[in-house]
Design an enzyme around this catalytic site. Sequence first.
Site, PDB file in Angstrom:
ATOM      1  N   HIS A 186       5.178   0.303  -0.304  1.00 11.46           N
ATOM      2  CA  HIS A 186       5.878  -0.743   0.792  1.00 11.46           C
ATOM      3  C   HIS A 186       4.569  -1.818   0.943  1.00 11.46           C
ATOM      4  O   HIS A 186       3.602  -1.810   0.588  1.00 11.46           O
ATOM      5  CB  HIS A 186       6.407  -0.007   1.779  1.00 11.46           C
ATOM      6  CG  HIS A 186       5.420   0.324   2.827  1.00 11.46           C
ATOM      7  ND1 HIS A 186       4.665   1.710   2.485  1.00 11.46           N
ATOM      8  CD2 HIS A 186       4.998  -0.145   3.994  1.00 11.46           C
ATOM      9  CE1 HIS A 186       3.682   1.821   3.410  1.00 11.46           C
ATOM     10  NE2 HIS A 186       3.972   0.927   4.295  1.00 11.46           N
ATOM     11  N   ASP A 219      -5.094 -10.552  -0.943  1.00 13.06           N
ATOM     12  CA  ASP A 219      -3.896 -11.075  -0.819  1.00 13.06           C
ATOM     13  C   ASP A 219      -2.972 -11.077  -2.133  1.00 13.06           C
ATOM     14  O   ASP A 219      -3.350 -11.169  -3.285  1.00 13.06           O
ATOM     15  CB  ASP A 219      -4.002 -12.858  -0.445  1.00 13.06           C
ATOM     16  CG  ASP A 219      -2.687 -13.368  -0.138  1.00 13.06           C
ATOM     17  OD1 ASP A 219      -1.941 -12.523   0.515  1.00 13.06           O
ATOM     18  OD2 ASP A 219      -2.403 -14.369  -0.556  1.00 13.06           O
ATOM     19  N   HIS A 220      -1.729 -10.643  -1.903  1.00 15.12           N
ATOM     20  CA  HIS A 220      -0.774 -10.427  -3.206  1.00 15.12           C
ATOM     21  C   HIS A 220      -1.170  -9.515  -4.045  1.00 15.12           C
ATOM     22  O   HIS A 220      -0.996  -9.633  -5.122  1.00 15.12           O
ATOM     23  CB  HIS A 220      -0.462 -11.803  -3.814  1.00 15.12           C
ATOM     24  CG  HIS A 220       0.592 -12.615  -2.903  1.00 15.12           C
ATOM     25  ND1 HIS A 220       0.341 -13.219  -1.809  1.00 15.12           N
ATOM     26  CD2 HIS A 220       1.763 -13.229  -3.393  1.00 15.12           C
ATOM     27  CE1 HIS A 220       1.398 -13.892  -1.260  1.00 15.12           C
ATOM     28  NE2 HIS A 220       2.271 -13.732  -2.270  1.00 15.12           N
ATOM     29  N   GLU A 239      -1.039  -4.517  11.000  1.00 14.58           N
ATOM     30  CA  GLU A 239      -0.261  -4.237   9.953  1.00 14.58           C
ATOM     31  C   GLU A 239       1.044  -4.699  10.508  1.00 14.58           C
ATOM     32  O   GLU A 239       1.680  -4.941   9.318  1.00 14.58           O
ATOM     33  CB  GLU A 239      -0.455  -2.644  10.142  1.00 14.58           C
ATOM     34  CG  GLU A 239       0.090  -2.171   8.602  1.00 14.58           C
ATOM     35  CD  GLU A 239      -0.392  -0.556   8.489  1.00 14.58           C
ATOM     36  OE1 GLU A 239      -1.187  -0.291   7.961  1.00 14.58           O
ATOM     37  OE2 GLU A 239       0.468   0.306   9.115  1.00 14.58           O
ATOM     38  N   HIS A 276       3.048  -5.213   3.806  1.00 12.20           N
ATOM     39  CA  HIS A 276       2.908  -5.843   5.247  1.00 12.20           C
ATOM     40  C   HIS A 276       2.246  -7.258   5.015  1.00 12.20           C
ATOM     41  O   HIS A 276       1.634  -7.569   3.936  1.00 12.20           O
ATOM     42  CB  HIS A 276       1.840  -4.940   5.847  1.00 12.20           C
ATOM     43  CG  HIS A 276       2.424  -3.626   6.394  1.00 12.20           C
ATOM     44  ND1 HIS A 276       3.309  -3.317   7.172  1.00 12.20           N
ATOM     45  CD2 HIS A 276       1.950  -2.562   5.778  1.00 12.20           C
ATOM     46  CE1 HIS A 276       3.576  -2.051   7.283  1.00 12.20           C
ATOM     47  NE2 HIS A 276       2.738  -1.653   6.524  1.00 12.20           N
ATOM     48  N   HIS A 303       0.956  -1.336   0.045  1.00 13.69           N
ATOM     49  CA  HIS A 303      -0.081  -0.080  -0.020  1.00 13.69           C
ATOM     50  C   HIS A 303       0.964   1.302  -0.026  1.00 13.69           C
ATOM     51  O   HIS A 303       2.198   1.165   0.079  1.00 13.69           O
ATOM     52  CB  HIS A 303      -1.011  -0.070   1.367  1.00 13.69           C
ATOM     53  CG  HIS A 303      -0.192   0.155   2.538  1.00 13.69           C
ATOM     54  ND1 HIS A 303      -1.049   0.762   3.492  1.00 13.69           N
ATOM     55  CD2 HIS A 303       0.871   0.079   3.017  1.00 13.69           C
ATOM     56  CE1 HIS A 303      -0.223   0.724   4.680  1.00 13.69           C
ATOM     57  NE2 HIS A 303       0.813   0.485   4.453  1.00 13.69           N
ATOM     58  N   CYS A 313       5.400   6.169   4.613  1.00 14.19           N
ATOM     59  CA  CYS A 313       4.228   5.567   4.447  1.00 14.19           C
ATOM     60  C   CYS A 313       3.883   5.939   3.097  1.00 14.19           C
ATOM     61  O   CYS A 313       3.219   5.311   2.483  1.00 14.19           O
ATOM     62  CB  CYS A 313       3.343   5.340   5.174  1.00 14.19           C
ATOM     63  SG  CYS A 313       3.654   4.585   6.697  1.00 14.19           S
TER      64      CYS A 313
END
Lengths: 144, 144, 144, 144, 144, 144
Positions: D45, D85-86, D130, D47, D20, D39
């Site tokens: 980046h 996801d991914h 997170e 998580h 994100h 951020c």
Amino acid sequence: MPSGNPTVYITRKGHFSASHRLFNRQWSNDRNQEVFGKCNNPNGHGHNYEVEVTVAGSIGPDTGMVMDLKKLADLLDEEVLERFDHKHLNHDVEALKGVIPTAENIAIVIWKILSDRIPDGRLFSVKLYESGNNFVEYRGDRTA
Amino acid sequence: MPSGNPTVYITRKGHFSASHRLFNRQWSNDRNQEVFGKCNNPNGHGHNYEVEVTVAGSIGPDTGMVMDLKKLADLLDEEVLERFDHKHLNHDVEALKGVIPTAENIAIVIWKILSDRIPDGRLFSVKLYESGNNFVEYRGDRTA
Amino acid sequence: MPSGNPTVYITRKGHFSASHRLFNRQWSNDRNQEVFGKCNNPNGHGHNYEVEVTVAGSIGPDTGMVMDLKKLADLLDEEVLERFDHKHLNHDVEALKGVIPTAENIAIVIWKILSDRIPDGRLFSVKLYESGNNFVEYRGDRTA
Amino acid sequence: MPSGNPTVYITRKGHFSASHRLFNRQWSNDRNQEVFGKCNNPNGHGHNYEVEVTVAGSIGPDTGMVMDLKKLADLLDEEVLERFDHKHLNHDVEALKGVIPTAENIAIVIWKILSDRIPDGRLFSVKLYESGNNFVEYRGDRTA
Amino acid sequence: MPSGNPTVYITRKGHFSASHRLFNRQWSNDRNQEVFGKCNNPNGHGHNYEVEVTVAGSIGPDTGMVMDLKKLADLLDEEVLERFDHKHLNHDVEALKGVIPTAENIAIVIWKILSDRIPDGRLFSVKLYESGNNFVEYRGDRTA
Amino acid sequence: MPSGNPTVYITRKGHFSASHRLFNRQWSNDRNQEVFGKCNNPNGHGHNYEVEVTVAGSIGPDTGMVMDLKKLADLLDEEVLERFDHKHLNHDVEALKGVIPTAENIAIVIWKILSDRIPDGRLFSVKLYESGNNFVEYRGDRTA
């Protein structure tokens, strides 16, 4: 049933909560502060230590076990955890007398305590976590 | 984008390693030993404490945040962790002077420190882990 | 020292390893399989359960404690862990006789056992982890 | 078997790995950098997010369950994890279009997705981690 | 890009929940009780097992991978987890027939299953956690 | 005090949150999709990476330490975590330019960065966790 006599490594983990201070009594206060920094706080500080003891051996064909993990747990409890838990490692633990209680030295001392009780060179490793981010391992005189 | 002004709870976790001794100076040694047991070891013992600070609030429509978690982390670092880390809680921490440093009292003291810095009643909870098996939570004067 | 009588929540965590089978004896095998799926395996399956018991109360001014965590730990050990650990929950645990041992029902039974021993409505929560990904919580007859 | 209709809270945990960037497109670059700091890295980046979904309800007398945890797991997988996801949360997830993907906003969006599928107001909480040190919780329009 | 063909170790972790009973059918009940203690509970008990499979190899220059971790995960799922999960290890798992299901023996059996599917001696280690405090590792016929 | 010069292994753990995309620019899109699957998502995805750096050495008799863990932590922070944290590993990290950022390659690159700063072959291992279920380890040119 598995045949032959393969080597298996079994590990028991235990916990103790203790205080320590990193301090070399042969050094000046300045030198101690320079080398050990906040770990040299005169009143000490503390950790929830975790210790993992690993024994290597072949499996008993009748038991399916390298060693009774319950006995390894009892040994760790009696010889180490009960003596180290809720203590100040610089003052209250006989086996650490005269030792700077770094994680490295504590791991070696635990090794020495246990290797007398686990015969035939089967003690394989003592791993000591000082925190989730710092830990050490000692494997005796073996080379890496 | 989410509409309305729903309440969201944000939490920052930090760590400090410290010593303490449970001891009421107005009691005899026997009474202290009876009540606090091994936690009354005269030389102290220690823990890797974990503290979780929770702030409740509505989300800023421009930021998508209740509060900048970086600011909450900095606040926790400066006001609590730097003062408590690698210290003996009975001797080295001003805010704990005169307090028996049980987990309960430490949590309340951390609450008091932070509630001055987090305005408008938004501080919701201070949770303190003394170990993986023992922890306490304080939510201010709110009823359960 | 903290003034007033604020409520603090203290929690003790314990572990037990046990087998169970989800099965309603008043249903057909097909119905059991349809509802409980692989949890209905006739020979059972097992978990490392973790249980967190939370007590709420005000702090004793002389002790700085809501309740001696050691006593809460002993209570949990004697009344719950020793009876549930290394057992088959459908067959070996008196308190669970006639109960389908879902995580929900086990949590309620643990609540009932402990609430008799923790007076004055101070038992606040029983949380039971069946695995790292599945857990339940019971807070007595309180509304959410 | 437990009598009455007590409320029990059941939780299912899931994981997704995603990228994100915190960025308000109506702001200048300088303003974004000032508010969101690292951020706001233009390439994003990421998580390993963990999400805990809690449902509250009474126990079915025939099943001993509030809701089949397997069904809750499937719902979470299909409606949330497979879609998040991914992925890059700013670009690849329909439900997050136009939303600054802070943890707070992601939790609210997951709540909205699931509350349509979990009837009768039984969805109680969405908790989103997170990282191990930063997490948020949303409980709908309920007051604290 | 990294040059040469250095060895890298890749690990995939999986979980299964199962029952077992430690019991040697060639022994008397007394002997079984003496050796296996509470692990000999006739109705069995259970664990959330965690298994870590490590493969060693050089990195493919085109892929940057020793082996597709997704394929290793699928292999572990299909060959091990699906056969062991929600089962009684003494009764329901073909590969364990006639084996006392100690952690040591389970690890060796998992090694045997996987070594047929991971060619060229690249399977390096099978590590099995019975609980957070007890685990074993098998590395095949290699010496320590 | 421990005599001789036994080898002890000390480990420091750190964290960084980053995005990556598995993609070989010399391959077609179809080939990339076939090999890397969902890890080839064009907009990338991300992880909370954990890195464990292990140094082996004998204990300094005056310090009780293999190496100041604080210095190892600083080295890891400055040389690795600050450069990798909150970055896109395909675009933002100089040391990874031209490298497919698989966990294997990232571990080797971290090894190369640190081995220049930790003299005399004492760097022993770099372990990189991409998630709780996937991790890799690199030990330099040593054989297993």
